[in-house]
Write a protein that holds these residues in place. Sequence first.
Motif, PDB file in Angstrom:
ATOM      1  N   ASN A 130      33.844  38.992  44.533  1.00  0.00           N
ATOM      2  CA  ASN A 130      35.029  38.616  43.768  1.00  0.00           C
ATOM      3  C   ASN A 130      36.069  39.716  43.870  1.00  0.00           C
ATOM      4  N   ASN A 131      37.301  39.321  44.183  1.00  0.00           N
ATOM      5  CA  ASN A 131      38.390  40.283  44.339  1.00  0.00           C
ATOM      6  C   ASN A 131      39.606  39.835  43.559  1.00  0.00           C
ATOM      7  N   ARG A 132      40.342  40.832  43.106  1.00  0.00           N
ATOM      8  CA  ARG A 132      41.652  40.573  42.516  1.00  0.00           C
ATOM      9  C   ARG A 132      42.690  41.296  43.362  1.00  0.00           C
ATOM     10  N   PHE A 133      43.598  40.515  43.977  1.00  0.00           N
ATOM     11  CA  PHE A 133      44.599  41.087  44.861  1.00  0.00           C
ATOM     12  C   PHE A 133      45.899  41.408  44.128  1.00  0.00           C
ATOM     13  N   GLY A 134      46.027  40.895  42.957  1.00  0.00           N
ATOM     14  CA  GLY A 134      47.212  41.135  42.145  1.00  0.00           C
ATOM     15  C   GLY A 134      46.993  40.519  40.790  1.00  0.00           C
ATOM     16  N   GLU A 135      47.967  40.665  39.920  1.00  0.00           N
ATOM     17  CA  GLU A 135      47.806  40.152  38.562  1.00  0.00           C
ATOM     18  C   GLU A 135      47.623  38.642  38.538  1.00  0.00           C
ATOM     19  N   LYS A 136      48.138  37.950  39.570  1.00  0.00           N
ATOM     20  CA  LYS A 136      48.103  36.483  39.569  1.00  0.00           C
ATOM     21  C   LYS A 136      47.369  35.899  40.762  1.00  0.00           C
ATOM     22  N   PHE A 137      46.677  36.719  41.549  1.00  0.00           N
ATOM     23  CA  PHE A 137      46.062  36.244  42.783  1.00  0.00           C
ATOM     24  C   PHE A 137      44.633  36.762  42.881  1.00  0.00           C
ATOM     25  N   TYR A 138      43.667  35.816  43.010  1.00  0.00           N
ATOM     26  CA  TYR A 138      42.255  36.160  43.038  1.00  0.00           C
ATOM     27  C   TYR A 138      41.594  35.524  44.262  1.00  0.00           C
ATOM     28  N   GLY A 139      40.487  36.098  44.688  1.00  0.00           N
ATOM     29  CA  GLY A 139      39.733  35.548  45.801  1.00  0.00           C
ATOM     30  C   GLY A 139      38.235  35.674  45.574  1.00  0.00           C
TER      31      GLY A 139
END
Length: 906
Positions: A449-458
């Motif tokens: 699980n990754n968070r690339f930004g405050e509004k973008f997850y992968g």
Amino acid sequence: MKKSLISYVLLFLALLLGNNTFLYGQQIEEIKITGSYQNQPLEQFLNDLENNYNLRVYYKKSWVDKTTISNQFENTPLLQALNNVFYDSELSYDFFQNDGIVIFRRSADTRSKFDDYSQTLVVGDPMNLGRYKTAKLKGRILDGKDGTPLVGAVVYCNKLQKGTTSDANGSFELDLPTGDFKLTITYIGFEGSLIDIRLIEDGTADFRLFEESHNIDEVTVLGSDGDVPRAQMSMVQMSGKQIQQLPALMGEVDVLKGLTILAGVQTVSELSSGFNVRGGNTDQNLILVNGSPVFNSSHLFGFMSLINPDVVENVRLFKGGMPARYGERVASVMEVDFKEGNDETIRFYGGIGIINSRLALDGPLTKNKKFTIAVGGRSSYTDWLLQEIPILDLNEGVTHFYDVSGKLTYKFNQHNKLSVMAYTSFDEFSTSSQSITEYGNLLGNLKLNNRFGEKFYGELDAAYSRYDYRLTDLADNKPFEAYYLDNQLQYSSVAYNFKWHPDELHNSEAGFKAVYNEISPGEIIPKQDTTVIVGRKLAMEKTLDWSVYISDEFQVLPNFSIVAGLRYNHFSNIGTPVVYLYDEGQPKEPGTVVDSLQFGKNEASATYGGIEPRLAMNYDLDMNTSLKFSYQRTRQNIFQLSNNAVISPAETWKAADYHLKPLISDQVAVGVENNSLLSRVDLSAEVYYKYLQNLIEYKNGAQLIMNDHVETALVPTKGYSYGIELSARKNTGRLTGYASYVYSRTMRKNTSDFGEENLWNGDYYPSIYDKPHDFSLTATYNISRRWRFSGNFVMVSGRPTTLPEIKYRFAGEDLVYYSDRNKYRMPSYHRLDLSITFDQNLRKKRMWKGSWTLSVYNVYGRNNPYSVYYKKSVPGESNNYTRYSLFKLSVIGIPVPSLTYNFKFL
């Protein structure tokens, strides 16, 4: 500066005793913090507060020694700075007088700093008071005992009549007008919290709830639909804590059995591996255990599911309105998430019973608490159960199972983590002295699980599953004729899912998934070296399919939201070396083969593709009533072939190929939900219609197992299902429960070009899973704080069956003429289960906690039939001196008691 331990303890005790005079003074509100702390010790920050801002800070040095922070402050209000520093931390803070701050560790005996002291939580810079009309409050709802997220906790402002629920990470977002108001935070089995909020501008705060230890009858039980679109329908979700509140059957709660009480979900019967959803076959359900599919979901004749309840975090079941990220099956999708290990201490829990026992543990593996483990196992010892059944074949049989599961999690930080899961199980049972069935599951999964930004997850998901099946035929104790019948299915997949939250009106998802299957449809192996059996193995099938999807949830009006999605699936059968071609003017038979096609090792012998649109809508009539609509198209590329008309059913899996097309289902549903017509009762009604293409149906006398020309045993079929589902759920008070009634029909129609192949002269006829009436009732009564009584009753129409109608003699042989397919029905299925539980001690500080559960399965000994079969027998008085007799197989026709001791060591 660090105060003496004695002064700290005295001050901390004063706080716990309820000193309600601590207020935010004007001096505290006006303090602004400036400084940069990049991977700096927390103690440095606390020292700066004392040295630069004339504050007094009390703390225990050993609690902050190894804690670092990474924060940037520029004229940040002190309240906002402290909220950021201690967000998602095991430490918390409180103010006293006008210049003092005490740092303390959160524990089961320490309430959130906003609970006991009746303070107002100030979110934002007090100097900006009145500057903004609205603001966004973000935060997380956590278990105050161990800091684990609470999924589906309700955050509600009664004054504004606005609320939300926490998602899978315990997080929530709420847009509110600025000003003073109260927030109510509730969660099943936890003490509710009433928080005074002064919202000035956008900000964050986390809230901790604590388990209810008194007045159990006043606990509010709420659904956990966190992270679920408002427009979602035909879905149920249960957290691990809610699962533990289900009625205990066979001595322990059972996830799958708990779901079969829901409207539209049915169990076939005992000795069944799975469940039926809205008339679908058992193989039309996708069961994902931490992302890996399971191809047989039961233990012990279907009495118990393969899922150990002690290791489950939450469960979701989609009966309809399937989100675009799901495919592969046409009836339902069930997600079972294993829990992560807690990061505080090693905990043990389990149960010891007369049917089976289980043991689990979870906790941290490293001192920094980033690496955790959760592992559990079960094993049965149930041969004694068969010996008590007054059926000769059954009481000479055997039955046992085991399963082991584990999950490792490494948290890089709050938003990025890696988890690895493994699961294995094995079952062996026999329903006669002439055969033994064995099967096992092996699962593996990796998630990143990754968070690339405050509004973008992968999320990266790699899955593996293997299902092994073996039927041992003892050939009436003739060793030379005994043999093994094996088959196997291996599944591998990789997927990546993206989530994007561009603004308050949209939640978007997109992703892809690739799946590779290897199917060994059958192999016969002689049981011993000296034999008359000739070994044989069918050609392996290999398949490759990939899917891409995109979906968006958007709010059209404040009371109207839509989720629209599109999925594309592409499938190839690449493992069939030879495809037989048949005379187009005759029915497919081995004798009508006119040619064949040869294919290379990795050459596709058949390719299919198609889009799968998804749509869901929700319209709120008022705060208590909502209307819902959904449409979905789904495709399925692998199927199960099974013959349950014999006493020892055999099964195998088959992929779509040159002759067999993928199954396609279109389903539309309309529903209404209300929680105000009856006090404390949630009401729901749904109507659905489902149309299916390319169904599998067998010809009369079909040979399904070890058939090189299996397509000649099948006839093209279409079908439909429809129904109305009514349900009521009571979540509060001493008496809680759920009741549902469903009326539904499931019909089939053969569409062969050759009339002699079509059953019922080409008209519609009942599916084997057509059971029009289904009533379920489950209830739990909390007699006292520790005693609770539970019951579960189900009554379902008997499923269709085919019976012999005429017996005659020809050429000196007794012959039987059977009725049309599924013309008759078995007797209705009904069963009552009861249990009583003496729950664990309510003292929070007690490390060892135990509970007792006494349950009785099938209380009044209903002899529910599993199957009807016809076989040759020795003439005698019991069969009216006939050579062929009709037999009814009922697995359990007696009450089955179970006593289990469940325990926890915290």
